[in-house]
Write a protein that holds these residues in place. Structure first.
Motif, PDB file in Angstrom:
ATOM      1  N   PRO A  20       0.844  -0.852  -0.376  1.00  0.00           N
ATOM      2  CA  PRO A  20       0.364   0.054  -0.263  1.00  0.00           C
ATOM      3  C   PRO A  20       1.156   1.456  -0.184  1.00  0.00           C
ATOM      4  N   SER A  23      -0.869   5.054  -1.082  1.00  0.00           N
ATOM      5  CA  SER A  23      -1.569   5.277  -0.674  1.00  0.00           C
ATOM      6  C   SER A  23      -1.129   5.910   0.167  1.00  0.00           C
ATOM      7  N   LEU A  24      -0.006   5.673   1.767  1.00  0.00           N
ATOM      8  CA  LEU A  24       1.154   6.011   2.267  1.00  0.00           C
ATOM      9  C   LEU A  24       1.264   7.139   1.996  1.00  0.00           C
ATOM     10  N   LEU A  26       0.605   9.388  -0.225  1.00  0.00           N
ATOM     11  CA  LEU A  26      -0.717  10.039  -0.531  1.00  0.00           C
ATOM     12  C   LEU A  26      -1.152  10.969   0.558  1.00  0.00           C
ATOM     13  N   PHE A  27      -1.144  10.235   1.864  1.00  0.00           N
ATOM     14  CA  PHE A  27      -1.155  10.723   2.933  1.00  0.00           C
ATOM     15  C   PHE A  27      -0.506  12.086   3.590  1.00  0.00           C
ATOM     16  N   LEU A  28       0.745  11.459   2.948  1.00  0.00           N
ATOM     17  CA  LEU A  28       1.551  12.901   3.714  1.00  0.00           C
ATOM     18  C   LEU A  28       1.916  14.009   2.797  1.00  0.00           C
ATOM     19  N   ILE A  29       0.995  13.847   1.868  1.00  0.00           N
ATOM     20  CA  ILE A  29       1.040  15.105   0.652  1.00  0.00           C
ATOM     21  C   ILE A  29      -0.023  15.783   0.893  1.00  0.00           C
ATOM     22  N   GLU A  31      -2.726  18.409   0.075  1.00  0.00           N
ATOM     23  CA  GLU A  31      -4.522  18.682  -1.185  1.00  0.00           C
ATOM     24  C   GLU A  31      -3.823  19.457  -1.852  1.00  0.00           C
ATOM     25  N   GLN A  34      -1.933  17.582  -4.505  1.00  0.00           N
ATOM     26  CA  GLN A  34      -2.452  16.433  -4.898  1.00  0.00           C
ATOM     27  C   GLN A  34      -2.930  16.956  -6.084  1.00  0.00           C
TER      28      GLN A  34
ATOM     29  N   LEU B 250       0.658  12.490  11.818  1.00  0.00           N
ATOM     30  CA  LEU B 250       1.171  12.993  11.263  1.00  0.00           C
ATOM     31  C   LEU B 250       0.345  12.651  10.205  1.00  0.00           C
ATOM     32  N   GLY B 251      -0.322  11.737   9.576  1.00  0.00           N
ATOM     33  CA  GLY B 251      -0.961  10.565   8.426  1.00  0.00           C
ATOM     34  C   GLY B 251       0.470   9.900   8.211  1.00  0.00           C
ATOM     35  N   ASP B 252       1.614   9.244   9.078  1.00  0.00           N
ATOM     36  CA  ASP B 252       2.691   8.244   8.795  1.00  0.00           C
ATOM     37  C   ASP B 252       2.423   7.019   9.620  1.00  0.00           C
ATOM     38  N   TYR B 253       1.694   6.643   8.861  1.00  0.00           N
ATOM     39  CA  TYR B 253       1.229   4.976   9.868  1.00  0.00           C
ATOM     40  C   TYR B 253       2.032   3.812   9.305  1.00  0.00           C
ATOM     41  N   HIS B 254       3.201   3.692   8.576  1.00  0.00           N
ATOM     42  CA  HIS B 254       3.529   3.055   8.359  1.00  0.00           C
ATOM     43  C   HIS B 254       5.410   3.080   9.456  1.00  0.00           C
ATOM     44  N   MET B 291      -5.784   1.863   7.872  1.00  0.00           N
ATOM     45  CA  MET B 291      -6.060   3.208   6.690  1.00  0.00           C
ATOM     46  C   MET B 291      -4.826   2.325   5.819  1.00  0.00           C
ATOM     47  N   LEU B 292      -4.261   1.346   6.730  1.00  0.00           N
ATOM     48  CA  LEU B 292      -2.949   0.526   5.502  1.00  0.00           C
ATOM     49  C   LEU B 292      -3.632  -0.624   5.575  1.00  0.00           C
ATOM     50  N   ARG B 293      -4.905  -1.059   5.280  1.00  0.00           N
ATOM     51  CA  ARG B 293      -6.390  -1.972   5.156  1.00  0.00           C
ATOM     52  C   ARG B 293      -5.886  -3.429   5.811  1.00  0.00           C
ATOM     53  N   LEU B 412      -8.084  16.149   4.262  1.00  0.00           N
ATOM     54  CA  LEU B 412      -6.718  15.172   3.714  1.00  0.00           C
ATOM     55  C   LEU B 412      -7.535  13.590   4.081  1.00  0.00           C
ATOM     56  N   GLN B 413      -7.283  13.372   5.254  1.00  0.00           N
ATOM     57  CA  GLN B 413      -6.544  11.836   5.811  1.00  0.00           C
ATOM     58  C   GLN B 413      -8.548  11.194   5.614  1.00  0.00           C
ATOM     59  N   LYS B 415     -10.906  12.599   3.109  1.00  0.00           N
ATOM     60  CA  LYS B 415     -11.089  12.290   1.867  1.00  0.00           C
ATOM     61  C   LYS B 415     -10.641  11.094   0.622  1.00  0.00           C
ATOM     62  N   LEU B 416      -8.823  10.275   1.197  1.00  0.00           N
ATOM     63  CA  LEU B 416      -8.403   9.400   1.085  1.00  0.00           C
ATOM     64  C   LEU B 416      -9.147   8.216   1.120  1.00  0.00           C
ATOM     65  N   TYR B 419     -11.481   8.152  -0.335  1.00  0.00           N
ATOM     66  CA  TYR B 419     -11.885   7.063  -1.982  1.00  0.00           C
ATOM     67  C   TYR B 419     -11.491   5.540  -1.684  1.00  0.00           C
TER      68      TYR B 419
END
Lengths: 167, 526
Positions: A20, A23-24, A26-29, A31, A34, B250-254, B291-293, B412-413, B415-416, B419
């Motif tokens: 993935p 998408s990982l 995109l979470f960091l860019i 809007e 994008q 911060l949206g950096d899940y990994h 978020m990582l499915r 943003l989170q 929206k994604l 999506y």
């Protein structure tokens, strides 16, 4: 932030599918970034791959050669991903469906199939004149009988807890 | 998409961005230099207990006395200033840092901090962490306190970013201060401190060596019985959870999950010794996996913690964390509802949790699986309710017209996420047909689903792709409760049967029988 570099990273992320990574990223860019054209294109390409629309993907990619040629190995990586999804789904797949997914036809497709037959255990049934079927190697996803019964397996660490009792 | 019920303000409920315009605590007759006798007694005793390393007494004072004094005397004013109490505690530098940390925490909880106070609190954390990192601290503090420090540190960072992003109503004064103290609550600063605590404490190596039996950490709940200090080690340990939380914001899940990796969440550990830490860990772990499915991983952990909370929440009713526990509980039910709607499962969800879930979200889950417009608004609603308070870490540009951008990260989170939900839209239709047939022709299914065959093939491949998750090692696992394979133009359905877990059962019974035998051995017959 250099959008050029970010775009290249996104291309690498596409190549990493099915992971993935895209998408990982995109979470960091943000809007508004994008919304730029090159990112919008990459997002569309990702969408096609995520929803198995390989023909749409290859058509769109052909319109943006500058993007897809930015990173070497792009085509092969996407073909790998396509084969991965096909291997999850099919035991036997018609030649035309495979051709569309990996964007090869005619002689180059034949060459590819020969290579896969020699090295990856693919089997070809029939020939080009009749509708050819490709038999993909069996795995636990397209051959349910191969699925290991993971649910009942116990990690060694749990067994070690009863060693004092058994011993 | 409407921002639904996203409330980007944390408790306390009355905190809003115009805090600085409100009457400052001066107007409420607050004298920072007045020290009531009970406070004097409190600091004197706490100081003594810390010096004498009476962890139990420290815990009592920290948990109970501080709370009751706050409730009684400082309901809406700050505690006395540190300068006023310093001489009761020999002006001990470290104690003063600890006192100030509690002072600010109380302020954030009951009042609204001014910008200057936020900056001062940052300075205090810097000093406190520097002292700990230099290894000169010789105390033993309760895990609850050490967890609260890390937790509050991350919370104040989150709060600051939210505050700073609301530029619209900032005064000249505030903007000047922000420009001057641009290092305060800087994202790199925050990450550096947490990372430094992890590294300096060598906690990762300690946990590794513990697995090989060369070290004791979890067994002693992190406490040091060799005359040393637990502070650096345990702060380092909790910082791993802190890092997970910051990266999720911060949206950096990994990266967040990577930071958590040294902690084995399938076992008890120091992270379960404090309920706040346990819940925060699993909440963020589950959310990151969502978020990582990796839906099944999220479902498994949410199920475990929700069951745990159900069984133990009565014991925390008097605790100051009770409200937070309940809130996170509700949020995790919402996340579980989302996960199960995207990835239906029969196993992994325990009876009690399942019935609670049906009660709270049964209706909504049915509607979510229809994937129509209403479904999307429910996904929006639940996600917005349950998600972390995402932040934009970068400082505002002071040149541009001043706007509020505090919602950008959340939008943003969301929206994604939506999506992704949209991409999975057609899958529940496939699932319902696969449940009814053992095999059928592609052409038949195409007719039922009212699409042409090529489209059906893409839908089936999407189903396979979305239901086969990739874990951090690149391994593929199937999350599908109903699976299939295609042989040329025929679909063969594979139903996964629930497996009886004989292995677990036997392990439990063996241990139980052994216990029974030992008990019997101890019985003496006269």
């Amino acid at each position: 932030m250099s959008t050029q570099i970010v775009a290249r990273i996104l291309i690498k992320a596409l190549m990493a599918m099915p992971a993935p990574d895209f998408s990982l990223c995109l979470f960091l860019i943000p809007e508004r970034v994008q919304m730029e054209d090159q990112f919008k294109t990459l997002i569309v390409l990702s969408h096609y791959l995520e929803t198995g629309r390989f023909r749409h993907f290859w058509d769109e990619a052909a319109k943006h050669r500058n993007i897809v040629e930015a990173v070497p190995g792009f085509e092969q990586a996407i073909q790998s991903f396509a084969i991965h999804v096909l291997s999850l789904t099919y035991q036997k797949i018609p030649r035309t469906v495979l051709a569309e997914a990996i964007n090869l036809k005619g002689l180059s497709l034949d060459k590819f199939l020969e290579h896969q037959k020699a090295n990856c255990g693919w089997i070809l049934e029939g020939d080009q004149s009749t509708s050819q079927l490709i038999v993909l190697p069996p795995n636990e996803f397209n051959h349910p009988e191969l699925k290991k019964n993971v649910a009942d397996s116990i990690p060694l660490e749990h067994i070690t807890r009863i060693f004092p009792i058994l011993g | 998409m409407a921002a639904a019920s996203y409330d980007y303000e944390d408790a306390p409920a009355d905190y809003d961005g115009s805090a600085d315009a409100r009457a400052s605590s001066q107007d409420l007759g607050y004298d920072p230099n007045f020290v009531p006798d009970s406070v004097k007694s409190f600091v004197v005793h706490l100081y003594r207990h810390i010096r004498e390393k009476n962890v139990y007494e420290i815990h009592q004072m920290y948990e109970t006395s501080f709370q009751s004094l706050s409730d009684r005397l400082f309901k809406d004013t700050p505690w006395p200033s540190v300068d006023a109490v310093a001489h009761y505690v020999d002006n001990d530098h470290v104690f003063c840092l600890l006192y100030r940390e509690m002072w600010f925490r109380h302020l954030y909880a009951r009042l609204s901090p001014t910008l200057k106070q936020r900056i001062d609190s940052w300075d205090n954390y810097c000093s406190l962490f520097q002292v700990v990192l230099h290894g000169v601290v010789n105390m033993q503090l309760p895990n609850q306190w050490l967890w609260d420090m890390v937790d509050e540190f991350v919370y104040q960072f989150q709060s600051f970013c939210q505050y700073r992003a609301k530029m619209k109503n900032k005064t000249e004064q505030e903007i000047a201060l922000l420009r001057q103290y641009d290092q305060a609550w800087n994202v790199y600063g925050v990450l550096n401190f947490l990372q430094a605590l992890v590294e300096k404490s060598m906690i990762i190596q300690i946990l590794e060596r513990e697995k090989e039996g060369l070290e004791q950490f979890t067994a002693t709940d992190g406490y040091d019985y060799n005359g040393g200090s637990n502070v650096l080690k345990v702060l380092g340990y909790f910082s791993m959870v802190g890092l997970l939380r910051v990266h999720c914001l911060l949206g950096d899940y990994h990266t967040g999950l990577k930071c958590l990796q040294p902690i084995d969440i399938t076992q008890q550990g120091v992270y379960t010794s404090v309920i706040g830490s346990h819940i925060t860990t699993i909440y963020h772990y589950g959310f990151a996996n969502l978020m990582l499915r990796r839906y099944v991983d999220a479902i498994r952990e949410f199920n475990k913690i929700l069951l745990y909370i159900y069984k133990t929440k009565q014991y925390h009713q008097k605790s100051p964390q009770y409200e937070q526990i309940l809130k996170k509980n509700e949020q995790m039910y919402a996340l579980l509802a989302i996960c199960l709607s995207l990835c239906p499962q029969v196993k992994h969800v325990e009876e009690t949790v399942n019935s609670q879930l049906r009660e709270k979200y049964g209706e909504k889950m049915i509607r979510m699986q229809r994937y129509d417009d209403e479904a999307f608004s429910i996904y929006d609603e639940l996600f917005s309710y349950a998600c972390p308070k995402f932040i934009t870490p970068s400082a505002p540009s002071f040149e541009e017209p001043l706007v509020n951008y505090n919602q950008d990260a959340y939008r943003l989170q969301l929206k994604l996420f939506l999506y992704e939900v949209k991409q999975q839209q057609l899958l529940s239709g496939v699932r319902s047909f696969l449940k009814v047939y053992s095999s059928l022709y592609l052409s038949e299914l195409a007719t039922y689903m009212e699409v042409d065959e090529p489209t059906l093939r893409t839908i089936l491949m999407t189903y396979k792709h979305k239901t086969h998750a990739v874990d951090s090692d690149g391994k593929i696992t199937s999350n599908a409760d109903v699976d299939f394979y295609i042989d040329d133009n025929m679909i063969h359905v594979v139903e996964s049967k629930p497996v009886k877990r004989y292995g677990d059962f036997f392990l439990r019974q063996i241990a139980k029988l052994e216990g029974l035998i030992n008990d019997l051995d101890r019985v003496r017959l006269d």
